[in-house]
Design an enzyme around this catalytic site. Structure first.
Site, short mmCIF file in Angstrom:
data_model
loop_
_atom_site.label_atom_id
_atom_site.label_comp_id
_atom_site.label_asym_id
_atom_site.label_seq_id
_atom_site.Cartn_x
_atom_site.Cartn_y
_atom_site.Cartn_z
N GLU A 131 -15.64 75.63 -5.06
CA GLU A 131 -16.80 75.62 -4.17
C GLU A 131 -17.75 74.49 -4.54
OE1 GLU A 131 -18.11 76.82 -1.60
OE2 GLU A 131 -17.20 78.74 -1.08
N ASN A 159 -24.87 83.04 -4.36
CA ASN A 159 -23.78 82.24 -3.82
C ASN A 159 -24.25 80.82 -3.55
OD1 ASN A 159 -20.96 82.34 -3.14
ND2 ASN A 159 -21.51 82.21 -0.97
N ASP A 197 -18.19 78.22 6.31
CA ASP A 197 -18.42 78.30 4.86
C ASP A 197 -19.38 77.17 4.47
OD1 ASP A 197 -18.18 78.83 2.11
OD2 ASP A 197 -16.07 79.35 2.29
#
Length: 294
Positions: free
Chosen positions: A19, A104, A200
């Protein structure tokens, strides 16, 4: 814009959940994370000199600090990271009373504030929130009722904030008060219902177009400033997670992916899942990422 794009494996790293690609213009280095591997990585523009640091919990995002080191969003809250010692120092855990959530995705706004959201770890209930970490290390709630926070980024002038709750299947746009760091006037910017997958990680190029990783469908979508689809790029893996422009001219797109889905209901993938990719020939440049001013 050129159509002769070239997608290459940048680092064959097999991240469990890669990520947050972050290109730093000062160091000319690419950073990214493995959320479930509890690691931060760094490499050159050519994918060499790969280094890594361990963090003590699942990591959702990171940003470099103006005074050195990084600020990271962990399952256990916001922390500082010292790259020289590898040590982390806690700042604040805004969800210490919520064992089923973790911080996140996050990015730094044009004024040097760190904006990061949280997510429900089962990706089912609206138990997450969006936070702003200011330079004085105070934490402010910007929005509640989020299942999975992702894709914070800003228009080139900083006046529009983009953000997605991944399972809403749309990217939202907000007016962004740059004096206070407050988003308002939330509206639908772009829908993923016809695209497939789910929105995303995201970034904005210098022309003001929004690029979003469509996780689970193996696509990267470029949206025009009015929210219409401008371009769709098919990637070698289904589980693309985030995108960021980098390289000396900010014209290479770096793409992270995941080797293993976080929950059983999500699809498996091919042998290149979890690698970091580089896309050349897009014919557009990104915007330099800022550093946290705290």
């Amino acid at each position: 814009m050129s159509n002769d794009i070239d997608i290459r494996v940048h680092v064959a790293c097999k991240n469990i959940l890669g990520e947050g690609p972050l290109w730093d213009v000062e160091e000319q280095r690419l950073y990214w994370i493995d959320s479930f591997g509890n690691q931060i990585f760094r490499c050159t523009e050519t994918g060499t000199e790969v280094e890594s640091w361990d963090v003590p919990a699942n990591i959702g995002s990171m940003a470099l600090r103006r005074q050195g080191g990084a600020v990271v969003s962990l399952q256990t809250g916001f922390h500082f990271l010292d790259f020289k010692t590898g040590e982390t120092a806690a700042i604040h855990d805004p969800e210490a009373n919520l064992p089923g959530t973790r911080l996140n995705d996050g990015k730094v706004d044009r004024q040097g504030r760190f904006i990061a959201g949280s997510m429900d770890m089962k990706e089912e209930g609206p138990n997450g929130a969006l936070y702003r970490l200011d330079a004085d290390l105070s934490v402010h709630v910007l929005e509640k009722g989020i299942i999975c926070s992702n894709g914070p980024c800003w228009s080139p002038d900083g006046a529009t904030f983009y953000f997605t709750d991944t399972w809403s299947e749309e990217i939202s746009a907000y007016d962004y008060d740059q004096a206070t760091g407050t988003p308002s006037n939330k509206r639908c910017f772009a829908s993923f219902k016809e695209i497939g997958g789910a929105p995303d990680g995201a970034t904005v190029d210098e022309e003001g177009y929004v690029w979003s990783a469509a996780v689970y469908s193996g696509q990267i979508v470029r949206f025009s400033p009015d929210g219409s689809i401008d371009r769709v790029i098919k990637t070698p893996v289904l589980k693309v997670t985030s995108v960021m422009f980098g390289g000396p001219d900010l014209d290479v797109m770096f793409v992270t992916s995941m080797a293993r889905p976080p929950l059983p209901r999500f699809p498996e993938d091919g042998p290149m899942a979890g690698h970091v990719f580089a896309i050349y020939g897009l014919g557009v440049r990104g915007i330099p990422e800022g550093r946290f001013q705290g």
